[in-house]
Design an enzyme around this catalytic site. Sequence first.
Site, short mmCIF file in Angstrom:
data_model
loop_
_atom_site.label_atom_id
_atom_site.label_comp_id
_atom_site.label_asym_id
_atom_site.label_seq_id
_atom_site.Cartn_x
_atom_site.Cartn_y
_atom_site.Cartn_z
N ASN A 45 -0.20 -102.95 -7.36
CA ASN A 45 -1.25 -101.81 -6.91
C ASN A 45 -0.97 -101.21 -5.47
OD1 ASN A 45 -2.86 -101.45 -9.14
ND2 ASN A 45 -4.42 -102.98 -8.38
N HIS A 84 4.65 -105.16 -18.04
CA HIS A 84 3.84 -106.29 -18.57
C HIS A 84 4.05 -107.37 -17.13
CE1 HIS A 84 2.31 -110.07 -20.24
NE2 HIS A 84 3.15 -109.83 -21.48
N HIS A 86 -5.69 -97.38 -15.76
CA HIS A 86 -4.65 -96.34 -15.46
C HIS A 86 -4.02 -95.60 -16.38
CE1 HIS A 86 -3.93 -99.53 -12.14
NE2 HIS A 86 -4.57 -100.51 -12.91
FE1 HDD Z 1 -3.87 -104.33 -15.19
C1 HDD Z 1 -2.45 -101.68 -16.69
C2 HDD Z 1 -2.14 -103.35 -12.22
C3 HDD Z 1 -5.20 -106.93 -13.41
C4 HDD Z 1 -5.09 -105.42 -18.07
N1 HDD Z 1 -2.54 -102.77 -14.58
C5 HDD Z 1 -2.13 -101.70 -15.46
C6 HDD Z 1 -1.36 -100.89 -14.62
C7 HDD Z 1 -1.16 -101.41 -13.48
C8 HDD Z 1 -2.07 -102.45 -13.21
C9 HDD Z 1 -0.42 -100.65 -12.32
C10 HDD Z 1 -0.62 -99.53 -15.09
C11 HDD Z 1 0.52 -100.02 -15.99
C12 HDD Z 1 1.28 -98.72 -16.22
O1 HDD Z 1 1.49 -97.68 -15.44
O2 HDD Z 1 1.44 -98.43 -17.40
N2 HDD Z 1 -3.84 -104.92 -13.32
C13 HDD Z 1 -3.02 -104.45 -12.26
C14 HDD Z 1 -3.27 -105.19 -10.97
C15 HDD Z 1 -4.05 -106.46 -11.41
C16 HDD Z 1 -4.43 -106.03 -12.68
C17 HDD Z 1 -2.33 -105.30 -9.87
C18 HDD Z 1 -4.62 -107.56 -10.65
C19 HDD Z 1 -4.13 -107.88 -9.66
N3 HDD Z 1 -4.96 -105.75 -15.71
C20 HDD Z 1 -5.58 -106.85 -14.97
C21 HDD Z 1 -6.28 -107.73 -15.51
C22 HDD Z 1 -6.42 -107.29 -17.00
C23 HDD Z 1 -5.27 -106.23 -17.06
C24 HDD Z 1 -7.02 -108.92 -14.89
C25 HDD Z 1 -6.69 -108.03 -18.15
C26 HDD Z 1 -7.27 -109.01 -18.32
N4 HDD Z 1 -3.85 -103.58 -17.07
C27 HDD Z 1 -4.35 -104.12 -18.11
C28 HDD Z 1 -4.06 -103.71 -19.37
C29 HDD Z 1 -3.28 -102.46 -18.94
C30 HDD Z 1 -3.10 -102.45 -17.48
C31 HDD Z 1 -5.21 -103.27 -20.17
C32 HDD Z 1 -3.82 -101.05 -19.49
C33 HDD Z 1 -2.47 -100.16 -20.18
C34 HDD Z 1 -1.45 -101.41 -20.19
O3 HDD Z 1 -1.93 -102.43 -19.48
O4 HDD Z 1 -0.34 -101.11 -20.32
O5 HDD Z 1 -3.53 -104.43 -20.20
#
Ligand code: HDD
Length: 724
Positions: free
Chosen positions: A153, A344, A79
Amino acid sequence: MKSTKSDVRENNNKKQENLALHTEDSTGQPMTTNTGLLVNNDTSSLKAGERGPSLLEDFYLREKITHFDHERIPERVVHARGVAAHGYFQAYDSSFSKYTQAKFLTDPSRQTPVFLRFSTVAGSRGSSDLARDVRGFSIKFYTEEGIFDMVGNNMPVFFIQDAIKFPDLIHAVKPEPLNEIPQAASAHDTFWDFISLTPEAMHMIMWVMSDRALPRSLRMMDGFGVHTYRFVNEEGKATFVKFHFKPTLGVHSVAWDEAQKISGKDPDFHRRDLHEAIEAGAYPEWEFGVQLVAQEDEHKFDFDLLDPTKLIPEELVPVQPIGKLVLNRNPDNYFAETEQVAFHPGHVVPGIDFTNDPLLQGRLFSYTDTQLTRLGGPNFQEIPINRPLNTVHNNQRDGHMRQQINQGKTSYHPNTVGGGCPFQAMMKDGGFKHFEERVEGSKIRARSKSFMDFFSQATMFFNSMSEPEQSHLVDALRFELGKVDIQDIRNRMVGLLTFVDKTLARRVAEGLGMDVPEPQQPVNHQLGADANPKDYEPVFKKPAVEKSAALSMANTAKDSIKTRQVAFLAAGCVDADSLASVKKALEAEGAVVRVVAPHNGFIKDSAGKQIKVDQSFLTAASVLVDAVYVPAGQKSVTALLNEPDAIHFINEAYRHCKAIAADGEGADLIKATYVGAKLNNKAGNDAVAGIVIGNGGNDLSAAFIDAIKQHRFWQREKKDKIPA
Ligand code: HDD
């Protein structure tokens, strides 16, 4: 307009006051160093003689270059490309207090400030907005009780069922490690290799290959919480809940050919659209709704509520509106706000709690962890955009970039030296009480057998789509798998599609020039090496709901042309009335008219009035607008007939199924294009759907407005393709 400490603007709320404390406006101010020294010369470094070497002593040069050298922070691991806006949420009434004690959802007198960040998943920060991808939909609600983050999402399900597979999924979709190719695209071997071995992804694959992955605008897409969460009321009673955000403008998409062209013409298409709409006062709106399931009904569905690859069909549980979310202010600074915001799913407030969805549980770890690297340490919550409305009091101390200056001698609890402060709050004064769920089980590394139905909802999704949507999905799979080099991967993928829908598999196979493989039991590779595959065999069953109306974009709202972009193709001596009357009618309905002419500057209309040209054919493109109009005026139309770009403009708009109108002589331009031949056919057939021709006398505005409301006339695609 910029906000300053003394000037708290329009959307007057506590978060804005809070941000204003950290906002600086340099208007009328002299330049200073970071230590506050006035700067008298920002253009030359300190040298030993005008042509001599620079001196190390030049503290100003050193400070400026050092700061510049460290301007970038790591982009989000997923993202990374995003855009955000401020706004508010307001509940309609207090009726949901039966289910949740979350005050921001049940007190209609409160306007809760929000910050919503949209994103694509796979691409880097500088990638195109129009990638075929999931869109992130993250909302920070700054409630009086603390921050609630809804990190969702624009699609209601996810690829995988357990967070432990997330790094694999992302490694597969991101550019391949040997050459960092391709950027922001899932159309490559490693993604489809992983998916072809991960049958649980099939439902999400249907969504990602659908038009939902190509939004017309970030303002015209849904938002979903994806997981099942819990509402908890004052008595501690819980209800399962799914979050939905439905845009009042409806859910609309662009065509894939169009998306690819937009990526070149304007890679910032979505962020520009959002920014411009908010600046113009056309505030994007979503209705926040919830699907509620009583605790005792947990097992009443033919899928597991804890499985994030499943949705609850609205036919079984309707979405109940709870309030309205409005975005009404652009950020002042992209980096400080949009880039530094840290979401978060674990940021919850009383009244909202988690379930044991294994994808959600893993996320609860990941999001804080990632900010430690991305934002440089444990004090990221002190960055202005991340601060809650209320002041923070605890015994956490120090760390990189600490901002708070804690007074007093104590930083521990319990204490007497500091008068026992900060003291623990009484439950009656607020605080989070975890839902007391009874949990029992052996420690086991395994997947629930209730998660083994991988196909029935994928089938439901495909069944629910209109014929054009199904064709787009087939084309998307042909495109993506067509970019896959390894034939075995194509075989496995088409094999998996047979379990979704045999016709779908056949159509995709035809496009790939291959036979549909004999259906084989898909192997569930998501198991440990020692698991007995027999225990985890995929379950095949008919979907409980065969078709769900809410899943098709064909059933979305089509009642407004607000913010729709309409190109008026014109040259000198354009008919004054033909241009002005339609412009006035469209603008009255909230559309944005752009005059496109052979050159920039001004053209004169037939009454001699100067008309400002918004874009020349060099910078305009039909893919950047929703509809095209050619006003009357012989001279104007003759000039356009000599302009190949004008002909191309119409052909391309036709190919992408957009509303097209022409008045009087304007029809001659249409006749000179591929569209002209279609006009000779009987009106009313699919080939001329959405084409409005006026005779120079009657007012075609009403018919044109109706056509633009339809968004697209996909039925034209059934006929021959236009080479544009
Ligand atoms: Fe995630 C970012 C949505 C599963 C780990 N995620 C991130 C963002 C969105 C989502 C919209 C952007 C946030 C922003 O605008 O800063 N993610 C989802 C959805 C999931 C999902 C809808 C499943 C239903 N994500 C998911 C899993 C993991 C992560 C299973 C890890 C185990 N996601 C992350 C992350 C991020 C992230 C690596 C990258 C930047 C951040 O968190 O702040 O931690």
